[in-house]
Design a protein around this motif. Structure first.
Motif, PDB file in Angstrom:
ATOM      1  N   GLY A 132      30.086   2.600  30.928  1.00 30.39           N
ATOM      2  CA  GLY A 132      30.154   3.472  29.919  1.00 30.39           C
ATOM      3  C   GLY A 132      29.085   4.400  29.776  1.00 30.39           C
ATOM      4  O   GLY A 132      27.963   4.290  30.620  1.00 30.39           O
ATOM      5  N   SER A 133      28.923   5.583  28.845  1.00 28.37           N
ATOM      6  CA  SER A 133      27.715   6.349  28.735  1.00 28.37           C
ATOM      7  C   SER A 133      27.585   6.595  27.304  1.00 28.37           C
ATOM      8  O   SER A 133      28.600   7.330  26.501  1.00 28.37           O
ATOM      9  N   GLN A 134      26.480   6.150  26.920  1.00 25.55           N
ATOM     10  CA  GLN A 134      26.453   6.588  25.548  1.00 25.55           C
ATOM     11  C   GLN A 134      26.177   8.093  25.390  1.00 25.55           C
ATOM     12  O   GLN A 134      26.464   8.694  24.258  1.00 25.55           O
ATOM     13  N   ALA A 135      25.374   8.738  26.256  1.00 22.56           N
ATOM     14  CA  ALA A 135      25.076  10.211  26.247  1.00 22.56           C
ATOM     15  C   ALA A 135      26.429  10.758  26.107  1.00 22.56           C
ATOM     16  O   ALA A 135      26.546  11.740  25.378  1.00 22.56           O
ATOM     17  N   THR A 136      27.304  10.423  26.973  1.00 26.74           N
ATOM     18  CA  THR A 136      28.628  10.998  27.020  1.00 26.74           C
ATOM     19  C   THR A 136      29.645  10.924  25.672  1.00 26.74           C
ATOM     20  O   THR A 136      30.188  11.678  25.195  1.00 26.74           O
ATOM     21  N   ARG A 137      29.444   9.575  25.187  1.00 27.86           N
ATOM     22  CA  ARG A 137      29.787   9.546  23.594  1.00 27.86           C
ATOM     23  C   ARG A 137      29.316  10.522  22.847  1.00 27.86           C
ATOM     24  O   ARG A 137      29.771  10.976  21.877  1.00 27.86           O
ATOM     25  N   VAL A 138      27.790  10.441  22.701  1.00 23.93           N
ATOM     26  CA  VAL A 138      27.282  11.366  21.796  1.00 23.93           C
ATOM     27  C   VAL A 138      27.719  12.673  22.112  1.00 23.93           C
ATOM     28  O   VAL A 138      27.917  13.352  20.777  1.00 23.93           O
ATOM     29  N   LEU A 139      27.831  13.190  23.162  1.00 21.60           N
ATOM     30  CA  LEU A 139      28.317  14.527  23.511  1.00 21.60           C
ATOM     31  C   LEU A 139      29.602  14.814  22.820  1.00 21.60           C
ATOM     32  O   LEU A 139      29.970  15.774  22.387  1.00 21.60           O
ATOM     33  N   ALA A 140      30.669  13.680  23.110  1.00 17.81           N
ATOM     34  CA  ALA A 140      31.806  13.882  22.518  1.00 17.81           C
ATOM     35  C   ALA A 140      31.961  13.961  20.910  1.00 17.81           C
ATOM     36  O   ALA A 140      32.859  14.722  20.595  1.00 17.81           O
ATOM     37  N   TYR A 141      31.069  13.366  20.230  1.00 16.19           N
ATOM     38  CA  TYR A 141      31.249  13.114  18.992  1.00 16.19           C
ATOM     39  C   TYR A 141      30.246  13.906  18.245  1.00 16.19           C
ATOM     40  O   TYR A 141      30.617  14.219  16.844  1.00 16.19           O
ATOM     41  N   SER A 142      29.256  14.493  18.741  1.00 18.80           N
ATOM     42  CA  SER A 142      28.341  15.111  17.814  1.00 18.80           C
ATOM     43  C   SER A 142      28.719  16.782  17.403  1.00 18.80           C
ATOM     44  O   SER A 142      29.394  17.191  18.226  1.00 18.80           O
ATOM     45  N   ALA A 143      28.445  16.899  16.324  1.00 18.02           N
ATOM     46  CA  ALA A 143      28.660  18.360  15.739  1.00 18.02           C
ATOM     47  C   ALA A 143      27.625  19.285  16.029  1.00 18.02           C
ATOM     48  O   ALA A 143      27.545  20.462  15.796  1.00 18.02           O
ATOM     49  N   VAL A 144      26.503  18.696  16.410  1.00 18.33           N
ATOM     50  CA  VAL A 144      25.057  19.601  16.743  1.00 18.33           C
ATOM     51  C   VAL A 144      25.020  19.407  18.318  1.00 18.33           C
ATOM     52  O   VAL A 144      25.456  18.867  18.930  1.00 18.33           O
ATOM     53  N   PRO A 145      24.188  20.758  18.847  1.00 13.83           N
ATOM     54  CA  PRO A 145      23.922  20.543  20.306  1.00 13.83           C
ATOM     55  C   PRO A 145      23.181  19.246  20.487  1.00 13.83           C
ATOM     56  O   PRO A 145      22.515  18.560  20.052  1.00 13.83           O
ATOM     57  N   VAL A 146      23.524  19.024  21.911  1.00 14.37           N
ATOM     58  CA  VAL A 146      22.744  17.678  22.449  1.00 14.37           C
ATOM     59  C   VAL A 146      22.041  18.131  23.633  1.00 14.37           C
ATOM     60  O   VAL A 146      22.559  18.689  24.597  1.00 14.37           O
ATOM     61  N   LEU A 147      20.667  17.805  23.770  1.00 11.61           N
ATOM     62  CA  LEU A 147      19.777  17.917  25.122  1.00 11.61           C
ATOM     63  C   LEU A 147      19.729  16.848  25.848  1.00 11.61           C
ATOM     64  O   LEU A 147      19.208  15.628  25.361  1.00 11.61           O
TER      65      LEU A 147
END
Length: 145
Positions: free
Chosen positions: A127-142
């Motif tokens: 899995g990838s926590q970063a991928t999940r954050v990208l999928a669910y975040s409403a704000v930009p992710v660096l």
């Protein structure tokens, strides 16, 4: 552009690099920072086919100590850079959920975190926590590697 940056870390060497990059960015743009580490819930025990989620006190104490150590290091680095930095330990959540929920609750306008850059089977299995954050975040992710 960004005034309130959430920096997520698990204390790993890779995450430390993302912390440094996030804090340097915050210093340049004069943004406030919330540094977060998220610890997963105790996996529980199965008794008579029912999952019992009673945390073990030793586990809770160990993750709290680890989170304090991780966040103290971030706060120290932030202080050296002159960046206002609040630290938060989100306990009993899965990392991506805890990161996205905190960013929303605190009105953060950017999330900074590391990614191991796994691909293929490794990404599928681990899995990838970063991928999940990208999928669910409403704000930009660096994402930093």
């Amino acid at each position: 552009m960004f005034t309130h940056v959430l920096i997520a870390t698990d204390g790993s060497e890779l995450a430390e690099r993302a912390v440094k990059q996030g804090l340097e960015l915050a210093a340049q743009i004069k943004a406030a920072v919330i540094a977060v580490t998220v610890t997963e819930p105790w996996p529980g025990a199965v008794a008579d086919g029912v999952m019992a989620m009673s945390p073990i006190p030793e586990y809770e104490e160990a993750v709290a100590r680890g989170a304090s150590r991780i966040l103290a290091a971030v706060a120290e680095t932030a202080g050296k850079l002159g960046v206002a930095c609040e630290t938060v330990h989100v306990a009993d959540r899965y990392p991506a959920e805890g990161i996205v929920e905190l960013a929303k609750a605190r009105n953060c306008d950017l999330i900074v975190m590391a990614s191991h850059g796994r691909r293929g089977i490794a990404k599928l299995l681990l899995g990838s926590q970063a991928t999940r954050v990208l999928a669910y975040s409403a704000v930009p992710v660096l994402i930093c590697r």
